[in-house]
Scaffold this motif. Structure first.
Motif, short mmCIF file in Angstrom:
data_model
loop_
_atom_site.label_atom_id
_atom_site.label_comp_id
_atom_site.label_asym_id
_atom_site.label_seq_id
_atom_site.Cartn_x
_atom_site.Cartn_y
_atom_site.Cartn_z
N TRP A 266 6.61 -6.65 -9.16
CA TRP A 266 5.82 -6.07 -8.07
C TRP A 266 4.65 -5.25 -8.62
N ASP A 267 4.83 -4.63 -9.77
CA ASP A 267 3.79 -3.79 -10.35
C ASP A 267 2.56 -4.60 -10.77
N GLU A 268 2.72 -5.91 -10.96
CA GLU A 268 1.61 -6.76 -11.39
C GLU A 268 0.92 -7.45 -10.22
N PHE A 269 1.45 -7.32 -9.02
CA PHE A 269 0.89 -7.99 -7.85
C PHE A 269 -0.38 -7.29 -7.40
N ALA A 270 -1.43 -8.05 -7.18
CA ALA A 270 -2.70 -7.48 -6.75
C ALA A 270 -3.20 -8.18 -5.49
N ILE A 271 -3.67 -7.39 -4.55
CA ILE A 271 -4.27 -7.90 -3.32
C ILE A 271 -5.33 -6.89 -2.88
N ARG A 272 -6.32 -7.37 -2.18
CA ARG A 272 -7.34 -6.49 -1.61
C ARG A 272 -7.07 -6.38 -0.11
N PRO A 273 -6.19 -5.50 0.31
CA PRO A 273 -5.72 -5.51 1.70
C PRO A 273 -6.82 -5.33 2.73
N PHE A 274 -7.80 -4.48 2.46
CA PHE A 274 -8.84 -4.26 3.46
C PHE A 274 -9.71 -5.49 3.62
N TYR A 275 -10.03 -6.12 2.53
CA TYR A 275 -10.86 -7.32 2.57
C TYR A 275 -10.04 -8.55 2.98
N ASP A 276 -8.91 -8.76 2.32
CA ASP A 276 -8.13 -9.98 2.55
C ASP A 276 -7.63 -10.08 3.99
N LEU A 277 -7.16 -9.01 4.57
CA LEU A 277 -6.70 -9.06 5.96
C LEU A 277 -7.87 -9.07 6.94
N ASP A 278 -8.78 -8.16 6.79
CA ASP A 278 -9.83 -7.99 7.79
C ASP A 278 -10.89 -9.08 7.73
N LYS A 279 -11.30 -9.46 6.55
CA LYS A 279 -12.40 -10.42 6.41
C LYS A 279 -11.95 -11.86 6.23
N ARG A 280 -10.89 -12.08 5.44
CA ARG A 280 -10.44 -13.44 5.18
C ARG A 280 -9.40 -13.90 6.19
N TRP A 281 -8.69 -12.98 6.80
CA TRP A 281 -7.59 -13.24 7.70
C TRP A 281 -6.37 -13.77 6.96
N ALA A 282 -5.27 -13.86 7.68
CA ALA A 282 -4.02 -14.39 7.14
C ALA A 282 -3.28 -15.07 8.28
N LEU A 283 -2.23 -15.76 7.93
CA LEU A 283 -1.34 -16.33 8.94
C LEU A 283 0.00 -15.64 8.84
N VAL A 284 0.58 -15.32 9.99
CA VAL A 284 1.98 -14.94 10.02
C VAL A 284 2.70 -16.17 10.57
#
Length: 164
Positions: free
Chosen positions: A3-21
């Motif tokens: 988990w310590d090596e996992f990287a994501i840009r939450p503000f950009y990835d969720l807001d700008k790129r979107w995701a699927l649930v």
């Protein structure tokens, strides 16, 4: 995965790129586009938080299932995410309108085209309360609409197919 090596840009990835649930099983599942959510730590667990209105078809699946996935895609799938966010699986097979192919993991579904899939175990949910929101938020997002329900999932698996 560490988990310590996992990287994501939450503000950009969720807001700008979107995701699927995506939630359900091989007999019955649904996916919808999300852009509201977050990642962090709660109760000493890595967690993801998503927000879904009760009127969304996916809400029923979240009520009935213990696990869900949050998945991210390359720009070439932007139109697919737009379709899954604007159509309802209650009314039609909206997934068939996209070029995405479902992949059933052990705990929850995702799509083969996902660059990143975060598998979550639902550990908490609660309807947001307008009385606890600032008036500008209520006026902007909930004046004529019902509030979202917050779902918190413990991150139990990360499938990272991003090329680094």
């Amino acid at each position: 995965m560490n988990w310590d090596e996992f990287a994501i840009r939450p503000f950009y990835d969720l807001d700008k790129r979107w995701a699927l649930v995506t939630v359900g099983n091989e007999k019955r599942y649904n996916a919808m586009t999300i852009s509201w959510g977050g990642f962090g730590t709660l109760w000493h667990k890595p967690v993801a938080t998503i927000y879904i209105r009760k009127t969304r078809y996916t809400y029923e699946f979240l009520q009935d299932n213990e696990y869900f996935t949050i998945s991210f895609y390359g720009d070439e799938f932007r139109e697919c995410l737009g379709t899954l966010g604007s159509k309802s699986g209650r009314d039609e097979d909206k997934i068939a309108l996209t070029k995405l192919n479902v992949e059933f993991l052990e705990l929850a579904p995702t799509f083969k085209e996902a660059e990143l899939t975060i598998v979550c175990k639902k550990i908490y949910s609660q309807e947001l309360n307008k009385n606890n929101m600032s008036s500008d938020i209520v006026n902007r997002f909930y004046k004529n609409d019902e509030v979202h329900e917050m779902f918190i999932g413990e991150v139990v698996e990360i499938i990272d197919r991003r090329s680094n």
